[in-house]
Every structure is written in structure tokens, then in C-alpha cells.
Write an enzyme that holds these catalytic residues in place. Sequence first.
Site, PDB file in Angstrom:
ATOM      1  N   LYS A 177       0.877  -1.430   0.002  1.00 32.10           N
ATOM      2  CA  LYS A 177       0.108   0.043   0.159  1.00 32.10           C
ATOM      3  C   LYS A 177       0.822   1.203   0.013  1.00 32.10           C
ATOM      4  O   LYS A 177       1.772   1.477   0.924  1.00 32.10           O
ATOM      5  CB  LYS A 177      -0.825  -0.144   1.203  1.00 32.10           C
ATOM      6  CG  LYS A 177      -1.376   1.263   1.910  1.00 32.10           C
ATOM      7  CD  LYS A 177      -2.196   2.010   1.458  1.00 32.10           C
ATOM      8  CE  LYS A 177      -2.339   3.584   2.036  1.00 32.10           C
ATOM      9  NZ  LYS A 177      -1.901   4.530   1.269  1.00 32.10           N
ATOM     10  N   GLU A 252      10.241   2.586  10.196  1.00 32.88           N
ATOM     11  CA  GLU A 252      11.154   3.719   9.798  1.00 32.88           C
ATOM     12  C   GLU A 252      10.610   5.035   9.851  1.00 32.88           C
ATOM     13  O   GLU A 252       9.637   5.283   9.057  1.00 32.88           O
ATOM     14  CB  GLU A 252      11.818   3.309   8.556  1.00 32.88           C
ATOM     15  CG  GLU A 252      12.508   2.097   8.232  1.00 32.88           C
ATOM     16  CD  GLU A 252      13.666   2.154   9.095  1.00 32.88           C
ATOM     17  OE1 GLU A 252      14.591   3.087   9.267  1.00 32.88           O
ATOM     18  OE2 GLU A 252      14.369   1.020   9.245  1.00 32.88           O
ATOM     19  N   CYS A 286      14.570  11.526   4.793  1.00 30.75           N
ATOM     20  CA  CYS A 286      14.511  11.293   6.205  1.00 30.75           C
ATOM     21  C   CYS A 286      15.551  11.428   6.730  1.00 30.75           C
ATOM     22  O   CYS A 286      15.788  11.691   7.998  1.00 30.75           O
ATOM     23  CB  CYS A 286      13.889   9.824   6.235  1.00 30.75           C
ATOM     24  SG  CYS A 286      14.531   8.828   5.264  1.00 30.75           S
ATOM     25  N   GLU A 386      11.124  17.898  13.459  1.00 26.80           N
ATOM     26  CA  GLU A 386      11.139  17.501  11.834  1.00 26.80           C
ATOM     27  C   GLU A 386      10.253  18.466  11.101  1.00 26.80           C
ATOM     28  O   GLU A 386       9.086  18.414  11.188  1.00 26.80           O
ATOM     29  CB  GLU A 386      10.885  16.027  11.621  1.00 26.80           C
ATOM     30  CG  GLU A 386      11.217  15.531  10.279  1.00 26.80           C
ATOM     31  CD  GLU A 386      10.880  14.170   9.791  1.00 26.80           C
ATOM     32  OE1 GLU A 386       9.558  13.871  10.163  1.00 26.80           O
ATOM     33  OE2 GLU A 386      11.600  13.554   9.330  1.00 26.80           O
TER      34      GLU A 386
END
Length: 496
Positions: A177, A252, A286, A386
Amino acid sequence: MVESMVTRDLFIGGKWVEPLGRARFETRNPANGEVVGSFVAGTIEDASEAVHAAHRAFKAWKETPPPTRGAILLRAAEILRKRKEAVARIVTREMGKIIAEGRGDVQESIDFIEYMAGEGRRLAGETVPSELRSKFCLTLRQPKGVVVAITPWNFPTAIPNWKIAAALIAGNSVVFKPASNTALCAASVVDVYEEAGLPAGVLNFVTGAGSVLGNALVGHPGVRAVSFTGGVETGREVYVRGAQGLKMVHLELGGKNPEIVMDDADLPLALEGALFGAFGTSGQRCTATSRLILHTKIYDEFLGRLTERVQRLKVGDPLDEGIDMGPVASRDQERKVAEYAAIGQQEGAKLVTGGTKLTGSAYDRGFFFAPTVFETRHGTRISKEEIFGPILSVLRADGYEDAVRIANDVDYGLSSSIYTRDVGRAFHAVDDLEAGITYVNAPTIGAEVQLPFGGVKNTGNGGREAGSAAIEEFTEIKTVFIDVSNRLQKAQIDAR
Ligand code: NDP
């Protein structure tokens, strides 16, 4: 060149299907708003169909010798190599990274699939001595069963392939997905495995809202493991839902990656690293450098050089070879980046350059944000949260200890970097930096597929992807005892 819009369906049990009555959604080019693809908004029933198809295919795939699985993966890599340019263009059109990085995304996929194909001739267990006579002890690696791969948009072919190729070589069947806004990239990944001859049902593909499909897949009793890459809050939700079914959930998640520049560093090299690390993929890796921690002795000089270079970055159409930075990936991304630029100013950070959406005819139809640099102090939100966009926070450190303290004092721990000519200091940093990855004299971005990838603290829950570690993610260990003594031997009792 005008490229046409593509319509794609779900891939379940080896067939492309559009179940009756489903709504559809579109993806759009973040540089100019053109429609790139149209996709099925999958439902809970579709998720369930995909899991059942994966179940039906599992046993035969598990029994397929791993080198035969590897041969299919090699064919997939070969097919992808032949269409690298075409898929790279899809990556750039659908996600907005510059075309050189689009090619890099696809190359990383090819490299990883090839690397995993080789694992088909390894998948090694261990042999260990027994404490008893005429008894042999060994371990085997077995697949987990049906695994679900849920992926983000920022590496729209590489991250799916990291999960799919590793899961397949280990003998699992997969339900994939992808992020909704890069569904065409994802369909291009599925095509490659289909054409390589993967048996029906071994890889299934469902598109649609994560909140609907993702929930259904993670909670499905037929799923044994979930491999998720995405944001922290979604990851937490996935972890909790998976835990209720006692599933293995691999996460992750985000990063707030520092580049430290010491006073003895090769400054031009450190500058190139900072530019690539902070503004490559518009800061949406990331592992992107979002904090630049400068030794106080070189602070002013380095910041001056950095500012001059950032102001010269060429921002524009990512399909244009001469461009340094494209748009951010979506309207939501643009909004989030603009919000952080405002937060930075509200909390007293000094805006050095950028800070606004770009305007003008080259930018008005897309989501272009100026490469942005703030000078700030450690502890501000822009220095700790972030952002996932082209905003770099510059921080001053008194020396090595201070730099490491600042680097480590965040919730994340994915990548980190130090520039220094002192070998001893470099090795101390390798030990001291709280991150899954540390680079010395190189930027925070630049993973290679043959090495483990992942982080500590809120970046994940302890696992690693890529490298041989990827096999651990997707296998169970079977421990085997073979007693050829022809008598009952009792461990711990007879072994004296
Ligand atoms: P999201 O967490 O929003 O989405 C990631 C994936 O999860 C998408 O496929 C999304 O589907 C799906 N999803 C959304 N809600 C649910 C749910 N309730 N259950 C299951 N799946 C769900 O992240 P982004 O796509 O915005 O990606 C950006 C984030 O990814 C950043 O925080 C970044 O740090 C992280 N990232 C981490 C990497 C790493 O290796 N550590 C690598 C790359 C990115 P949909 O698109 O339909 O919403």
C-alpha cells in the site's frame, strides 16, 4: 513535452482489477498541477481481498527454492534498468524531485533488487555445537507469511523496493500500500515484478487512503508482519494496532539530522555537504540535514559562504537538467514548511535567507518554497522538530562536546555527520552521536543499499532495513536439533 494521464487499478491475485463502484483519486505534478494518474480508492473489502490472495499464493512461493526466487528478482532488476529513464520521469513528475534524483531513486531500486537476488543463494542460518554427543544444532530462516508494506512518497520507488524485494526473496507474500500521492510510481514498481514472472498473488497492490486501507491491512488477522515507513504519529498508530494482533511491526520514521562542522574541517567540502544534505530532494529525505552545527571559530565565515551559495541555488521545473531544487511534494507539504518558517520568526530565529513561497510565472502553478536558512539557538522548535522541507537551522557550538550535546538533544536519531580532519575526533563522534547512521566528511544523506539503514530513539523501533539486516526483518528463525545417538539424551541433565 506533454505527458498523458495514466489510469491504474488494483493488482490482486495476479490481475489488474477495478472493483465495482469504487471512487477514484488523482495524483498531480507538484511543479505545475498537471494530473499524472488516476487510481482506485480502495476499501476495507479490497484490503481483505488482497490479504486473501497473498495467503493463497504463500505456500507455493515459500516452497520455491530461494535461488529461483532470486532469478525472478534479477529479471525484475533488468526490466527496471531498461525503463530507468521512463520511471525516473514518473518519479519527478509525480513527486517533484529533480530528474537526476529521480534517476537515483530508480537506480537505488535496481541496486537493491539485484542485491536481494543474491541473497537467494545465502539466506544463511548458523550451525552451533551441541552440549550432547551425536547431536547437531542449526538454524534456518523461514518466511513470516503475508507481510504488508506501507510506504511514503519521498522515495516512491526505492522504499517500496527495499521492502518488496527483501520480503519476496525471503519467501513471503506481500500486500503493498503506497503513499497516495505517488501511486503511479508505485504501480510502475508492481509492473516490473509482474513482467518478471512473479506468480499470481505473491505481490498484491492496493491504493487508497492510509486511514482506511492502512488500518484494515495492519489490523487484518491474516497479516503476520508490517513494514512501515512514514511519519512518527502514523507509525505510532500502526505500532499500536499491530501490537494488538501481536504482529511484528517494523517502523522507519522521522529524523532531525545534524551536520557538525569542526574548526579543523575542510570547509569547502563541508559546505558542499551541507547544501546537498539540506536542499537535495527539497529537504524531504528522512536523512536530510536540517541542523548545521558550526564550531564558533568558523561560524561567521561558514555562514557567509553558505548564504551566498544558497541564494544562488536554481529552483524550478525538476525535469529541467539545470535545476538544483524542485518544488515540495504537495500542498500539505508547502503549508507545513510555511508554518515552520513562521514559527522560526515567531520564536526569534534570525531569517538569513528564503522563508517564503516563491512567486512568479515559473512558480505559480506549483509548490515552490525558497531554500531557507535560519540562525537559531538550540531548543527552539525549528531546531528540534522534523520539518521535512528546505529549511536549515544553523546553530553555534563552543567545541566538540557542545556540538555533540546539541546533536543528541532531539527526539530522533536517524543520520548524523561530522566534518573534521582529526581522525581521533572522527572516531569519537562515531561512538558519541546518537544515530543509526554517522558519516565522516560526507553529508547526512547518501545511503548505500548493501548497508543497514535505520535509526534510534523516535526514528524507529529498533529494526534495520537494507543490507543483510533486511533479511532479518522478513524472516523467522527456526531452531533445529538433530539427534543421531539413538537414545534419549537430556540437555542440562546428561551433559556433564
Ligand atoms: P505518513 O505517515 O503520512 O504516510 C506514510 C504512509 O502511511 C502512506 O502510505 C500513508 O497513506 C499511510 N498511512 C496514513 N495513515 C495510516 C494509518 N492510519 N495506518 C496505516 N497507514 C497509514 O508519512 P508521509 O507519507 O507524509 O512521509 C513523510 C514521513 O516519512 C516523514 O516524517 C519522514 O521522516 C518519514 N520517512 C522516514 C524514512 C525512514 O526511513 N526513516 C524514509 C522516508 C520518510 P496515505 O498516503 O494514503 O495517507
